[in-house]
Design an enzyme around this catalytic site. Structure first.
Site, short mmCIF file in Angstrom:
data_model
loop_
_atom_site.label_atom_id
_atom_site.label_comp_id
_atom_site.label_asym_id
_atom_site.label_seq_id
_atom_site.Cartn_x
_atom_site.Cartn_y
_atom_site.Cartn_z
N GLY A 1 88.21 80.32 -61.13
CA GLY A 1 87.98 79.07 -60.42
C GLY A 1 88.66 77.87 -61.05
CG ASP B 1 91.77 85.79 -69.09
OD1 ASP B 1 92.89 86.10 -69.56
OD2 ASP B 1 91.64 85.00 -68.14
#
Ligand SMILES: *[C@@H]1O[C@H](CO)[C@@H](O)[C@H](O)[C@H]1NC(C)=O
Ligand SMILES: *[C@@H]1O[C@H](CO)[C@@H](O)[C@H](O)[C@H]1NC(C)=O
Ligand SMILES: *[C@@H]1O[C@H](CO)[C@@H](O)[C@H](O)[C@H]1NC(C)=O
Ligand SMILES: *[C@@H]1O[C@H](CO)[C@@H](O)[C@H](O)[C@H]1NC(C)=O
Ligand SMILES: *[C@@H]1O[C@H](CO)[C@@H](O)[C@H](O)[C@H]1NC(C)=O
Ligand SMILES: *[C@@H]1O[C@H](CO)[C@@H](O)[C@H](O)[C@H]1NC(C)=O
Ligand SMILES: *[C@@H]1O[C@H](CO)[C@@H](O)[C@H](O)[C@H]1NC(C)=O
Length: 924
Positions: free
Chosen positions: A611, A725
């Site tokens: 997002g 990540d």
């Protein structure tokens, strides 16, 4: 004999007529992706596959040349880690021919030729590899049904999307294709050849009542029937052949043959997926009218295998007549990939050998499947209408059902069931209590009624979610006896009676609010009592509960002397607001509050996994970072809330603090503390507004901070959290330029050592190549990414660049490794670093970074080991700042053990090709 064969022929004809007029008994013919039922030109009745599969997308092909109708549509499936199964009803203990065909026809307009796996129930059948868009790939198997249903599943796409054109089932009767080991092995077709065929066309139904496809020996394919002996001639007859024995090959196939006029027949053929053990037979019938003084006798010749040449074939004598089938063969013979064979006439024979047809199958061992398969079959049969219950096949193999997770044993057991929010009614199915390996059970948010069953059989059960159902009755005392129970959620049901004492004697997270008739029972003095009810009345209590929740999920650094006891009455007072978010200890923001704080999402400060991030300021003056998740980040509300619950339990000085969430109007929002100095990435490259960090010690401190945060995720939390990540833009800097790791926890945790694999997540340049290939996620994947970050700290370069790494290299890992190997540490050090750093501390970090980016995860260090090296490097730097008398002068030597020497070239190559893979457009 002629009269017998004539009678037999009449019988066969009768049988043909019978099957033609009777919708082929024992045939199932699915036209995948087709909507219509129809009968094709040869009399096979095709039906739409829609009733046999619960997923997939239909597609029409635009084919240039005329194709059979069943090849004009396909059904395709997503290329994910699930399997997609067709389930067909069969007769138990009956042998079937299963045929699946695949005509790609560029159905997805991508011209990417798919490659994926096909399985029969839990057993891998074959890998379907498409290398031509217009020729169907055909796979056949013969299997003894061992249950009333047979499943064919597609999974594990390595390129393109799995798809299928037709699926056919043909029932055999009698002893056709009986093998002694048929319960342990099925037969996968390698070759079924009609010799002497009159055209390229295959022979199948109605010539073959079982609709086997007999391929013409005229069809030319690579390495298919080559090295044909000179003098090979084709013969045929129109006379009937007696074929009703053994495998009953069709008359039409037996009416043609090849003969070796010059004394021998030879062929060479590539057998796919061999070497292996084969079932192979030859079909012979004498179809030439030989004179009384003529004989036809020959032997099988397999080069290098004289033992197979012993028996002599005399067709007429062996078959007890002309125009009769003789079928010698080997039911279990090891064959190579390149199979050469022939027949050679014996010296006393006047005629050369004859061959009418032949079949070769490979034995494939049948997987026993998962241990819980029968229990699960019984469970899903209770819900014939529910989509989740129709996934078909084995619950675990070759891939698990979407709501199930399995152990990785050869015969897996189910350890997790997630049926949250599936609108299930009725009582909790008793089958669940028989899953002996179950660790996690999520049944929340359904309409289950009745009592909670006895889970004593699930000895390993740790997490039970039964909240938000209609369960009634008392809590079974057996819940308190589950030895491994960690979390029990039963809030918002209609449970009554007293909470069993045993539940209070455990250190568990236990939420039983919203059950108005459930009583606490007597006081529980002494003992270590930790009862945490996360849903409590006031905001303060929520905060306390939140703190306690994570304290008990993640290991505390300091052991507190007193056990914390937070007991909230199972309150009727709970407002609907709180009960709605009862599972979470996180703060819930109203959307309007977020909108005010962010000035309607006005200032965008970044975008991360899942997002976009906006700046905000709450009315109390706190600055916040608001992450507005993209709509497709979560499948449902439950998943979002589950992740929020997880996030709220993670707390560490070097992790960006999670402040709460908002879920309203279809928006999923996560709220974090605001980090004033942005990302590490900005401070390494420098920019118009960013100060480049030029102090080596400062960079080391940032590495130390980040390593501490990661160490906490890897070792301090249970279950372990893998970041997935890590990158320099996910390391944020606060007012004091101390670092915190961001964007963690938005992924499923590792459950008890078995790694949850889902779609690969990560960023090019940081992504662990081993994880990318195997999709097996471990902590070591984070270590690879962290190694890349360390190289960035040393060099100031981005992990992927077209300009910085020389002519042939775009990747920081490869570049750094080649410099390290030649002992050239200066070549990788950021030129803009302030002078005066100690080369030895740089070496230390470069070495540990090299270890972190090793291609094999098992060879990479743990984060704790890396943290120690960073701290040692800081110590070296701090020591250097002491008086020069104790300043040691080792910095010029390049440690010989800097790089491991063996195998490094190979590693380099692997990495290079991997990089190529990643850089290909379209992959990411
Ligand atoms: C199918 O047959 C096998 C024996 O071959 C038997 O063990 C099994 O129970 C049968 N299954 C069903 C569902 O009838
Ligand atoms: C998936 O396919 C790849 C490549 O075809 C293969 O190496 C791997 O073993 C397969 N995985 C499973 C679970 O069958
Ligand atoms: C096999 O099935 C066919 C029809 O389906 C029947 O006519 C034939 O008699 C059967 N043969 C045996 C051996 O059962
Ligand atoms: C069979 O097909 C090949 C091409 O695959 C073609 O060259 C040949 O003429 C065909 N033969 C017959 C008898 O149809
Ligand atoms: C078959 O054998 C005969 C004599 O043995 C020979 O003349 C002829 O050339 C052979 N044919 C071929 C195609 O080799
Ligand atoms: C078989 O007999 C015929 C005459 O009936 C003769 O012409 C032929 O040569 C003989 N063939 C052999 C192989 O003896
Ligand atoms: C839940 O099930 C009921 C019937 O059992 C059905 O009427 C309703 O539509 C279902 N709701 C959802 C969201 O599937």
């Amino acid at each position: 004999m002629p009269s017998a064969s004539a009678a037999a022929a009449a019988l066969v004809l009768l049988f043909l007529a019978f099957s033609l007029s009777n919708a082929q008994p024992g045939f199932i013919s699915l036209d995948c992706g087709g909507d219509d039922d129809y009968t094709d030109g040869i009399g096979i009745q095709w039906t739409s596959d829609a009733k046999f599969v619960s997923a997939g997308q239909e597609a029409n092909l635009l084919l240039q040349n005329q194709q059979l109708q069943q090849y004009t549509t396909v059904r395709s499936f997503p290329a994910d880690n699930r399997k997609y199964c067709y389930t067909m009803n069969v007769r138990n203990r009956t042998r079937y021919l299963v045929r699946a065909t695949f005509l790609y026809g560029n159905f997805d307009n991508s011209n990417v030729y798919p490659k994926f796996d096909l399985s029969l129930g839990p057993t891998p059948w074959t890998t379907v590899v498409i290398d031509d868009a217009t020729t169907p790939v055909v796979q056949e198997a013969i299997i003894l049904a061992a249950a009333p249903t047979l499943s064919v599943c597609l999974s594990n796409a390595s390129t393109g999307q799995p798809f299928i054109s037709t699926l056919e089932l043909r029932q055999f009767n009698g002893s056709l294709y009986y093998t002694t080991d048929e319960k342990q092995f099925f037969l996968r077709l390698s070759a079924r050849i009609n010799f002497g065929a009159e055209s390229n066309a295959s022979v199948r139904y109605p010539d073959d009542p079982f609709d086997r496809i007999w391929e013409s020996d005229l069809v030319r394919r690579a390495n298919y029937l080559v090295d044909v002996a000179p003098g090979t001639e084709r013969i045929s007859t129109t006379k009937p052949i007696f074929v009703s024995t053994n495998e009953e090959p069709p008359q039409r196939v037996m009416q043609t043959a090849v003969v070796g006029k010059n004394g021998s027949l030879t062929y060479r053929i590539d057998l796919e997926d061999f070497p292996g053990n084969a079932w192979g037979v030859s079909y012979f019938a004498e179809i030439e009218d030989l004179a009384p003084n003529q004989t036809r006798k020959f032997k099988l010749v397999i080069p290098g295998k004289p033992e197979f040449s012993k028996p002599t074939v005399d067709v007429e004598e062996n078959a007890q007549g002309k125009y009769c089938l003789y079928e010698p063969g080997y039911t279990n013979i090891p064959l190579p990939f390149v199979f050469s064979f022939g027949f050679k006439k014996t010296n006393d024979s006047s005629e050369g050998p004859i061959l009418n047809a032949m079949e070769i199958y490979k034995y494939i061992e049948i997987s026993v499947g998962s241990q819980d398969a029968n229990i699960m079959a019984s469970l899903v049969s209770r819900y014939p209408e529910a989509g989740w219950a129709q996934e078909g096949g084995d619950p675990c193999l070759p891939a698990s059902w979407s709501w199930v997770q399995c152990s990785s044993e050869a015969a897996p057991r189910i350890f997790s069931i997630s049926l949250s929010g599936k609108n299930i009614t009725g009582s909790i199915p008793v089958e669940l209590t028989k899953l002996s390996g179950l660790v996690e059970l999520k049944l929340d948010g359904n309409s289950f009624t009745g009592q909670i069953p006895d889970f004593t059989g699930c000895h390993d059960l740790q997490y039970i979610h039964l909240e938000d159902n209609q369960l009634t009755g008392a809590l079974p005392p057996s819940l308190g006896e589950l030895p491994n129970l960690k979390e029990l959620y039963i809030q918002n049901n209609k449970l009554s009676g007293e909470v069993p004492q045993a539940l209070f004697k455990k250190s568990i997270i236990f939420n039983f609010s919203g059950n108005s008739d459930l009583r606490m029972g007597h006081s529980n003095t002494g003992r270590t009592i930790v009862i945490i009810v996360c849903a409590v009345v006031g905001a303060i209590l929520i905060l306390v509960a939140a703190i306690v929740c994570y304290l008990f999920t993640c290991k505390r650094k300091k052991k507190s002397s007193d056990e914390t006891v937070v007991i909230a009455a199972p309150a009727k007072k709970l407002g609907s607001f709180f009960s709605e978010v009862a599972t979470e200890s996180a703060h819930r923001f109203a959307l309007s509050e977020i909108e005010d704080a962010t000035d309607k999402f006005d200032r965008r400060i970044g975008s991360g996994g899942f997002g976009i991030v906006y700046y905000g300021k709450l009315t109390d003056g706190r600055e916040i970072a608001v992450k507005l998740l993209t709509n497709d980040s979560y499948q449902g509300i439950r998943e979002f809330l589950n992740e929020v619950t997880l996030l709220s339990r993670i707390h560490h000085r070097n992790l960006v603090s999670f402040l709460g969430y908002s879920q309203q109007d279809g928006k999923n929002i996560l709220v974090y503390e605001f980090m004033h100095n942005g990302t590490l990435k900005e401070h390494l490259r420098g920019g118009p507004d960013d100060v480049k960090i030029t102090s080596w010690v400062k960079r080391l401190e940032i590495a130390e901070d980040a390593a501490k945060g990661i160490e906490y995720l890897h070792t301090g939390c249970s279950p372990t959290i893998i970041h997935r990540d890590l990158k320099s833009s996910n390391i944020l800097l606060d007012k004091n330029m101390r670092a915190k790791v961001a964007d963690f926890g938005l992924s499923k945790p590792v459950v008890d050592g078995s790694h949850v694999s889902s779609i690969v997540r990560g960023t090019v340049g940081y992504l662990d190549p081993e994880y990318y290939i195997s999709q097996q996620l471990t902590e070591k994947s984070d270590m690879y990414s962290f190694g890349v970050i360390l190289l960035e700290l040393i060099s100031g370069h981005e992990p992927i660049s077209n300009d910085n790494f020389g002519l042939h290299c775009r990747n920081i890992v490869e570049w750094a490794r080649s410099h390290m190997e030649s002992g050239d540490i200066h070549g990788i050090i950021d030129q803009s670093l302030d002078a005066g750093y100690d080369l030895q501390s740089v070496w230390k970090i470069a070495e540990v970074a090299t270890m972190c980016v090793k291609p094999k995860g098992v060879l990479r260090p743990s984060i704790s080991e890396v943290l120690k090296e960073i701290q040692d490097a800081i110590a070296i730097e701090l020591q250097r700042e002491l008086p020069s008398s104790i300043h040691h002068l080792m910095s010029k030597t390049s440690p010989s053990e800097a790089v491991n020497t063996t195998g490094s070239v190979q590693d380099l190559e692997q990495n290079a090709s991997f990089d190529e893979l990643l850089m290909r457009p379209g992959l990411r």
